[in-house]
Design an enzyme around this catalytic site. Sequence first.
Site, PDB file in Angstrom:
ATOM      1  N   GLY A  73      31.514  78.250  73.577  1.00 19.44           N
ATOM      2  CA  GLY A  73      31.052  76.932  73.117  1.00 19.44           C
ATOM      3  C   GLY A  73      31.095  75.963  74.284  1.00 19.44           C
ATOM      4  O   GLY A  73      31.350  74.770  74.127  1.00 19.44           O
TER       5      GLY A  73
ATOM      6  N   GLY B  45      29.497  72.585  74.286  1.00 11.37           N
ATOM      7  CA  GLY B  45      29.844  71.690  73.176  1.00 11.37           C
ATOM      8  C   GLY B  45      30.767  70.560  73.590  1.00 11.37           C
ATOM      9  O   GLY B  45      31.229  70.486  74.730  1.00 11.37           O
TER      10      GLY B  45
ATOM     11  N   ARG C 237      28.118  73.652  59.936  1.00  9.79           N
ATOM     12  CA  ARG C 237      27.446  73.758  58.640  1.00  9.79           C
ATOM     13  C   ARG C 237      26.119  72.995  58.685  1.00  9.79           C
ATOM     14  O   ARG C 237      26.074  71.841  59.101  1.00  9.79           O
ATOM     15  CB  ARG C 237      28.332  73.172  57.536  1.00  9.79           C
ATOM     16  CG  ARG C 237      27.845  73.610  56.167  1.00  9.79           C
ATOM     17  CD  ARG C 237      28.467  72.882  55.014  1.00  9.79           C
ATOM     18  NE  ARG C 237      29.922  72.915  54.999  1.00  9.79           N
ATOM     19  CZ  ARG C 237      30.633  72.781  53.868  1.00  9.79           C
ATOM     20  NH1 ARG C 237      30.029  72.678  52.714  1.00  9.79           N
ATOM     21  NH2 ARG C 237      31.929  72.741  53.905  1.00  9.79           N
TER      22      ARG C 237
ATOM     23  N   ARG D 185      29.649  76.383  51.924  1.00  6.45           N
ATOM     24  CA  ARG D 185      30.758  76.826  52.774  1.00  6.45           C
ATOM     25  C   ARG D 185      30.740  78.353  52.956  1.00  6.45           C
ATOM     26  O   ARG D 185      31.053  78.868  54.019  1.00  6.45           O
ATOM     27  CB  ARG D 185      32.092  76.368  52.167  1.00  6.45           C
ATOM     28  CG  ARG D 185      33.271  76.632  53.076  1.00  6.45           C
ATOM     29  CD  ARG D 185      34.524  75.896  52.631  1.00  6.45           C
ATOM     30  NE  ARG D 185      35.710  76.461  53.268  1.00  6.45           N
ATOM     31  CZ  ARG D 185      36.134  76.139  54.476  1.00  6.45           C
ATOM     32  NH1 ARG D 185      35.476  75.253  55.194  1.00  6.45           N
ATOM     33  NH2 ARG D 185      37.219  76.696  54.975  1.00  6.45           N
TER      34      ARG D 185
ATOM     35  N   GLN E 258      32.014  89.094  68.864  1.00  8.99           N
ATOM     36  CA  GLN E 258      32.990  88.791  69.913  1.00  8.99           C
ATOM     37  C   GLN E 258      34.202  89.718  69.807  1.00  8.99           C
ATOM     38  O   GLN E 258      34.779  90.104  70.817  1.00  8.99           O
ATOM     39  CB  GLN E 258      33.399  87.318  69.837  1.00  8.99           C
ATOM     40  CG  GLN E 258      32.197  86.414  70.179  1.00  8.99           C
ATOM     41  CD  GLN E 258      32.536  84.945  70.276  1.00  8.99           C
ATOM     42  OE1 GLN E 258      33.606  84.517  69.882  1.00  8.99           O
ATOM     43  NE2 GLN E 258      31.604  84.157  70.794  1.00  8.99           N
TER      44      GLN E 258
ATOM     45  N   GLY F  78      37.021  77.454  66.865  1.00  9.49           N
ATOM     46  CA  GLY F  78      35.811  77.284  66.045  1.00  9.49           C
ATOM     47  C   GLY F  78      36.091  77.536  64.579  1.00  9.49           C
ATOM     48  O   GLY F  78      36.761  78.509  64.224  1.00  9.49           O
TER      49      GLY F  78
ATOM     50  N   ASP G 158      46.549  69.777  63.808  1.00 15.16           N
ATOM     51  CA  ASP G 158      47.183  69.297  62.572  1.00 15.16           C
ATOM     52  C   ASP G 158      48.662  68.990  62.832  1.00 15.16           C
ATOM     53  O   ASP G 158      49.191  67.977  62.383  1.00 15.16           O
ATOM     54  CB  ASP G 158      47.042  70.365  61.474  1.00 15.16           C
ATOM     55  CG  ASP G 158      45.611  70.844  61.352  1.00 15.16           C
ATOM     56  OD1 ASP G 158      44.739  69.985  61.164  1.00 15.16           O
ATOM     57  OD2 ASP G 158      45.355  72.053  61.497  1.00 15.16           O
TER      58      ASP G 158
ATOM     59  N   ARG H 219      48.955  65.838  64.909  1.00 18.51           N
ATOM     60  CA  ARG H 219      48.649  64.656  64.085  1.00 18.51           C
ATOM     61  C   ARG H 219      49.866  64.283  63.250  1.00 18.51           C
ATOM     62  O   ARG H 219      50.236  63.109  63.158  1.00 18.51           O
ATOM     63  CB  ARG H 219      47.459  64.963  63.158  1.00 18.51           C
ATOM     64  CG  ARG H 219      46.126  64.968  63.887  1.00 18.51           C
ATOM     65  CD  ARG H 219      45.020  65.543  63.005  1.00 18.51           C
ATOM     66  NE  ARG H 219      43.717  65.388  63.635  1.00 18.51           N
ATOM     67  CZ  ARG H 219      42.625  66.022  63.253  1.00 18.51           C
ATOM     68  NH1 ARG H 219      42.671  66.871  62.230  1.00 18.51           N
ATOM     69  NH2 ARG H 219      41.476  65.809  63.860  1.00 18.51           N
TER      70      ARG H 219
ATOM     71  N   HIS I 270      43.752  75.828  58.185  1.00 21.00           N
ATOM     72  CA  HIS I 270      43.277  74.592  58.818  1.00 21.00           C
ATOM     73  C   HIS I 270      42.133  74.051  57.950  1.00 21.00           C
ATOM     74  O   HIS I 270      40.955  74.297  58.211  1.00 21.00           O
ATOM     75  CB  HIS I 270      42.790  74.872  60.248  1.00 21.00           C
ATOM     76  CG  HIS I 270      42.035  73.727  60.844  1.00 21.00           C
ATOM     77  ND1 HIS I 270      42.629  72.524  61.148  1.00 21.00           N
ATOM     78  CD2 HIS I 270      40.724  73.579  61.163  1.00 21.00           C
ATOM     79  CE1 HIS I 270      41.714  71.692  61.631  1.00 21.00           C
ATOM     80  NE2 HIS I 270      40.560  72.309  61.644  1.00 21.00           N
TER      81      HIS I 270
HETATM   82  P1  NAX Z   1      29.717  71.515  69.241  1.00 22.14           P
HETATM   83  O1  NAX Z   1      28.685  71.702  68.171  1.00 22.14           O
HETATM   84  O2  NAX Z   1      29.666  70.325  70.126  1.00 22.14           O
HETATM   85  O3  NAX Z   1      29.674  72.804  70.206  1.00 22.14           O
HETATM   86  C1  NAX Z   1      29.654  74.091  69.703  1.00 22.14           C
HETATM   87  C2  NAX Z   1      29.122  74.974  70.821  1.00 22.14           C
HETATM   88  O4  NAX Z   1      29.287  76.325  70.405  1.00 22.14           O
HETATM   89  C3  NAX Z   1      27.643  74.772  71.121  1.00 22.14           C
HETATM   90  O5  NAX Z   1      27.453  74.606  72.510  1.00 22.14           O
HETATM   91  C4  NAX Z   1      27.006  76.057  70.620  1.00 22.14           C
HETATM   92  O6  NAX Z   1      25.855  76.434  71.366  1.00 22.14           O
HETATM   93  C5  NAX Z   1      28.164  77.031  70.862  1.00 22.14           C
HETATM   94  N1  NAX Z   1      28.035  78.304  70.171  1.00 22.14           N
HETATM   95  C6  NAX Z   1      27.486  78.558  68.948  1.00 22.14           C
HETATM   96  N2  NAX Z   1      27.476  79.879  68.710  1.00 22.14           N
HETATM   97  C7  NAX Z   1      28.051  80.469  69.791  1.00 22.14           C
HETATM   98  C8  NAX Z   1      28.320  81.809  70.136  1.00 22.14           C
HETATM   99  N3  NAX Z   1      27.975  82.821  69.328  1.00 22.14           N
HETATM  100  N4  NAX Z   1      28.899  82.054  71.330  1.00 22.14           N
HETATM  101  C9  NAX Z   1      29.234  81.059  72.165  1.00 22.14           C
HETATM  102  N5  NAX Z   1      28.986  79.761  71.896  1.00 22.14           N
HETATM  103  C10 NAX Z   1      28.404  79.483  70.721  1.00 22.14           C
HETATM  104  O7  NAX Z   1      31.103  71.659  68.514  1.00 22.14           O
HETATM  105  P2  NAX Z   1      32.550  71.144  68.964  1.00 22.14           P
HETATM  106  O8  NAX Z   1      32.711  69.738  68.523  1.00 22.14           O
HETATM  107  O9  NAX Z   1      32.781  71.489  70.368  1.00 22.14           O
HETATM  108  O10 NAX Z   1      33.471  72.003  67.972  1.00 22.14           O
HETATM  109  C11 NAX Z   1      33.554  73.401  68.112  1.00 22.14           C
HETATM  110  C12 NAX Z   1      34.255  74.014  66.918  1.00 22.14           C
HETATM  111  O11 NAX Z   1      35.603  73.552  66.823  1.00 22.14           O
HETATM  112  C13 NAX Z   1      33.616  73.681  65.568  1.00 22.14           C
HETATM  113  O12 NAX Z   1      33.554  74.856  64.789  1.00 22.14           O
HETATM  114  C14 NAX Z   1      34.614  72.705  64.951  1.00 22.14           C
HETATM  115  O13 NAX Z   1      34.541  72.692  63.545  1.00 22.14           O
HETATM  116  C15 NAX Z   1      35.899  73.272  65.461  1.00 22.14           C
HETATM  117  N6  NAX Z   1      37.096  72.422  65.399  1.00 22.14           N
HETATM  118  C16 NAX Z   1      38.272  73.022  65.122  1.00 22.14           C
HETATM  119  C17 NAX Z   1      39.458  72.317  65.088  1.00 22.14           C
HETATM  120  C18 NAX Z   1      40.748  73.014  64.784  1.00 22.14           C
HETATM  121  O14 NAX Z   1      41.762  72.306  64.683  1.00 22.14           O
HETATM  122  N7  NAX Z   1      40.820  74.331  64.621  1.00 22.14           N
HETATM  123  C19 NAX Z   1      39.481  70.855  65.310  1.00 22.14           C
HETATM  124  C20 NAX Z   1      38.278  70.346  66.028  1.00 22.14           C
HETATM  125  C21 NAX Z   1      36.978  70.990  65.612  1.00 22.14           C
HETATM  126  O15 NAX Z   1      36.561  70.427  64.390  1.00 22.14           O
END
Ligand code: NAX
Length: 322
Positions: free
Chosen positions: A12, A15, A93, A99, A113, A131, A160, A163, A188
């Site tokens: 990612g 991102g 989403r 969901r 992966q 993710g 979490d 926070r 989470h």
């Molecule tokens: P973004 O949408 O900014 O970036 C996601 C990136 O992942 C994009 O560049 C996309 O091209 C890439 N991607 C998609 N499929 C892929 C794959 N198969 N291989 C490699 N890269 C791939 O999201 P961002 O704000 O950076 O958040 C990333 C993830 O973290 C999301 O799923 C989000 O929900 C999750 N989070 C998890 C948290 C946690 O506490 N566990 C908190 C923060 C965040 O909400």
Amino acid sequence: MIKSTKKVVVSGAAGQIAYSLLFRLGAGALYGEDQDISLCLLDVPAADDRVTGVAMELADCAFPRVRSIIATNDPVVAFEGADVIFLVGAKPRGAGEERSDLLKENAKIFETQGEALNKVAGPDVKVLVVGNPANTNALVLARHAPNVPRRNITAMMRLDHNRAVSMLAGAADASVSEVTQMVVWGNHSSTMVADVSHAQIEGKPAQAVVDPAWLEGPFRSSVAERGSEIIRARGASSAASAANAALDHMRDWIHGSDGRWVTFGIFGGETYGFDADLVMGLPVICKNGDYEIVALEISAAVRERIVSSTNELAKEREAVWT
Ligand code: NAX
């Protein structure tokens, strides 16, 4: 002694979380200032231009300890020889998507992966899934990577946890470093259980320092709803704080948590009589590059809440398996 270069993978990479995480990694936030690292940026082909831009910016930082910056779309290339892997990339989403659709779409990513990890990862690799849905994505990954010890695959509950610690410190007007023994159990998601029953503030039970009614009510819901609150305020989801939590998680795992309890999303629920085949938030102490689950007494009330969260995890597991 010359230390060999550590390979750190971030998926990612184009991102918003990675846009904070990669630069802090480059600056030495994980391994310190005397360890060379190689950064590997993994993303999908559609993100190639953005990844190129990020790699150019990383190079322009002239970080002294960054020996190389590699960009790839291939998880096999990324994971080969990796020491540490942050799996941040996931599919958000889409409009009108349920969901369960999100779970299935992401399961496909983590299946692929996991297979790549199984093929090329070493037995000491440390993996953190960020993710979402992070816990179930980690479960899928582990199922497809049987050669990798399950304890090496973790999911991020640290945001979490952080926070909760920060809110407790604020309520008690104490420093965050004086808040200890906090635990966030379960998924989470909004069912997470921010449990203060063992928490201490400046060495005293949290319940004795902070209004118990606040702990039972606003505190609990604020931890669980913090992510949504940030989206409403910022118009985008948590990014820098998520990157920070990912670093905290991995840094403690590698260097130890100094006897402090931290929350890891891991297998091991059976220690507490929960389903062993789920990745759930549990309290751990990190030491010598490894972690141990902290054994605690849990009250019936807290257990009941944790069971709701593990039931949700079991439903997520069912959704990705049917
Ligand atoms: P973004 O949408 O900014 O970036 C996601 C990136 O992942 C994009 O560049 C996309 O091209 C890439 N991607 C998609 N499929 C892929 C794959 N198969 N291989 C490699 N890269 C791939 O999201 P961002 O704000 O950076 O958040 C990333 C993830 O973290 C999301 O799923 C989000 O929900 C999750 N989070 C998890 C948290 C946690 O506490 N566990 C908190 C923060 C965040 O909400």
